[in-house]
Design a protein around this motif. Structure first.
Motif, PDB file in Angstrom:
ATOM      1  N   ARG A  97     -24.815   7.024 -31.392  1.00  0.00           N
ATOM      2  CA  ARG A  97     -23.442   7.516 -31.605  1.00  0.00           C
ATOM      3  C   ARG A  97     -23.244   8.901 -31.032  1.00  0.00           C
ATOM      4  O   ARG A  97     -22.146   9.243 -30.567  1.00  0.00           O
ATOM      5  CB  ARG A  97     -23.127   7.505 -33.099  1.00  0.00           C
ATOM      6  N   ASP A  98     -24.308   9.701 -31.056  1.00  0.00           N
ATOM      7  CA  ASP A  98     -24.205  11.064 -30.549  1.00  0.00           C
ATOM      8  C   ASP A  98     -24.375  11.135 -29.036  1.00  0.00           C
ATOM      9  O   ASP A  98     -24.303  12.216 -28.445  1.00  0.00           O
ATOM     10  CB  ASP A  98     -25.262  11.959 -31.209  1.00  0.00           C
ATOM     11  N   GLY A  99     -24.653   9.990 -28.407  1.00  0.00           N
ATOM     12  CA  GLY A  99     -24.816   9.964 -26.969  1.00  0.00           C
ATOM     13  C   GLY A  99     -26.138  10.525 -26.485  1.00  0.00           C
ATOM     14  O   GLY A  99     -26.261  10.939 -25.334  1.00  0.00           O
ATOM     15  N   ARG A 100     -27.142  10.501 -27.368  1.00  0.00           N
ATOM     16  CA  ARG A 100     -28.461  11.015 -26.973  1.00  0.00           C
ATOM     17  C   ARG A 100     -29.337   9.835 -26.530  1.00  0.00           C
ATOM     18  O   ARG A 100     -29.658   8.970 -27.312  1.00  0.00           O
ATOM     19  CB  ARG A 100     -29.133  11.746 -28.138  1.00  0.00           C
ATOM     20  N   GLY A 101     -29.671   9.817 -25.243  1.00  0.00           N
ATOM     21  CA  GLY A 101     -30.529   8.758 -24.716  1.00  0.00           C
ATOM     22  C   GLY A 101     -29.798   7.563 -24.174  1.00  0.00           C
ATOM     23  O   GLY A 101     -30.437   6.610 -23.718  1.00  0.00           O
ATOM     24  N   ASN A 102     -28.481   7.575 -24.188  1.00  0.00           N
ATOM     25  CA  ASN A 102     -27.738   6.431 -23.654  1.00  0.00           C
ATOM     26  C   ASN A 102     -27.778   6.383 -22.127  1.00  0.00           C
ATOM     27  O   ASN A 102     -27.535   5.332 -21.533  1.00  0.00           O
ATOM     28  CB  ASN A 102     -26.289   6.472 -24.136  1.00  0.00           C
ATOM     29  N   GLN A 103     -28.043   7.505 -21.501  1.00  0.00           N
ATOM     30  CA  GLN A 103     -28.300   7.542 -20.055  1.00  0.00           C
ATOM     31  C   GLN A 103     -29.805   7.752 -19.848  1.00  0.00           C
ATOM     32  O   GLN A 103     -30.563   7.862 -20.804  1.00  0.00           O
ATOM     33  CB  GLN A 103     -27.488   8.659 -19.406  1.00  0.00           C
ATOM     34  N   TYR A 104     -30.239   7.786 -18.594  1.00  0.00           N
ATOM     35  CA  TYR A 104     -31.664   7.931 -18.330  1.00  0.00           C
ATOM     36  C   TYR A 104     -32.245   9.141 -19.072  1.00  0.00           C
ATOM     37  O   TYR A 104     -31.785  10.271 -18.860  1.00  0.00           O
ATOM     38  CB  TYR A 104     -31.930   8.138 -16.836  1.00  0.00           C
TER      39      TYR A 104
END
Length: 406
Positions: free
Chosen positions: A61-68
């Motif tokens: 939810r916090d957007g940590r690790g959703n990209q490489y």
């Protein structure tokens, strides 16, 4: 024109020709087809701590690790791995140069072998061994040299009367001028053996004397029972600079599907392993890495309760298997029990495991798949006890009929 054009040679690389569909896939499919209880593949049937699952959700939810994520792994996890090794074993690793996050321990093993083994190098491994060892040695072009663990009378403890032990003389004799590295697994899958300080001292002395690299698979480090003790090989004199230690979150926190593993080693070794790893998965499991960082910082009470719960399940299944007529070998670590089927009038583990679902509604794994010397493992069968207590009780009830010849 339809179909595939024929070629003069087989499509599959000859290095992999001996490896077909894994026994785990075959037996799991058999479990589904027959409605059997699957005590074959080693994965829990419940999730790990709720707060760790929520940590993964929070990261998503916090957007940590959703990209490489960073190639070596997220800094928070590398720092947590360092802190874990220091707190547990007094081992200090630089999170920036001596820690590498991988897609589970399986990728760590593959990347290490691909990085460190040249075609023609010999790799000495303790037999029986996890099936990916053989495949990864083959992909690297190495030659595997098995040293067989054999049953011996146990030195006390619950869960059986005998255990599998390492013959140190046989290990020394297996090392030649072509030996590149030793591949060691402790706690050991599938036998449940935990190598002693004396055995590890001898392995370390051999590695130093013959200038060998060592890969140690320690994914079951938190699952040791009774009087057994897990001691990382890297803690012994002369070993830190030559040892690649492999760990994993899946077995310790019961989130095997997250596939978060790691390597700790000296900078030159980590650099070599990373050179291979970057062309396998590159990166993986971004949000889960943040959750595992929190998991590694859980208080000692978690690890103690986890171990004691597994010990109780081991004892439940061991007693039931003995009552059903199996000889049950003592398991000092992991979440597997190895049994001997000869007291049941059987000698072929493959045939026994393929018939067991129809006979008793339970699935197990024939240990012979983990051997080069198939005859040495023929009468042994592995059961997993990392399941709910109610499932194990049902399995024990189903297996009782074997002792009566049903």
């Amino acid at each position: 024109m339809t179909g595939m054009t024929s070629t003069a040679r087989p499509l599959l690389n000859r290095r992999l020709a001996e490896f077909g569909t894994t026994i785990f896939a075959e037996m799991s499919a058999l479990a589904l087809r027959t409605g059997s209880i699957n005590l074959g593949q080693g994965f829990p049937d419940t999730d790990g701590p709720e707060e760790i699952r929520e940590a993964a959700v929070r990261a998503l939810r916090d957007g940590r690790g959703n990209q490489y994520p960073p190639g070596p792994g997220v800094p928070e996890l590398r720092a947590a791995i360092h802190a874990h090794q220091l707190r547990r074993y007094g081992l200090t690793y630089d999170p920036d140069t001596e820690v590498l996050v991988t897609a589970g321990a399986t990728e760590a093993i593959a990347a290490a072998l691909l990085a460190l083994v040249e075609p023609g190098d010999e790799v000495v491994a303790l037999e029986p061994y996890y099936d990916s060892y053989a495949a990864c040695i083959a992909m690297a072009g190495g030659t595997r040299v098995p040293v067989t663990l054999r049953p011996q009378e146990a030195r006390g403890g619950a869960g059986g009367t005998s255990s599998f032990r390492l013959d140190l003389d046989e290990l020394r004799a297996a090392v030649t001028d072509r030996t590149r590295l030793l591949l060691v697994n402790t706690p050991h899958n599938p036998t449940g053996t935990v190598l002693t300080r004396e055995e590890l001292t001898a392995i370390a002395e051999l590695a130093v004397e013959r200038d060998l690299l060592v890969i140690t698979d320690e994914v079951y480090e938190h699952l040791v029972f009774d009087d057994a003790e897990h001691v990382p090989l890297a803690t012994f004199p002369g070993m830190r600079e030559r040892t690649v230690t492999i760990g994993s979150a899946g077995k310790t926190f019961s989130f095997t599907g997250w596939k978060v593993g790691w390597v700790t080693a000296a900078p030159a070794l980590v650099s070599a392993v990373r050179s291979a790893k970057q062309f396998l998965t590159y990166v993986s499991a971004g949000p889960f890495q943040y959750a595992v960082a929190e998991a590694l910082a859980l208080p000692d009470g978690y690890f103690t309760a986890f171990r004691e719960d597994m010990r109780a399940k081991r004892d439940l299944l061991a007693a039931g298997l003995a009552e059903a007529g199996f000889e049950v070998f003592r398991t000092a670590g992991t979440y597997f029990l190895t049994t001997d089927i000869r007291p049941l009038g059987e000698s072929d583990g493959f045939a026994f495991c393929r018939s067991l679902p129809e006979r008793a509604g339970v699935v197990a794994i024939p240990n012979a798949v983990f051997y080069d010397h198939r005859e040495a493992g023929a009468p042994f069968v592995r059961f997993a006890f990392c399941k709910r207590r109610s499932v194990l009780e049902e399995a024990v009830g189903r297996l009782k009929g074997l002792a009566d010849g049903r």
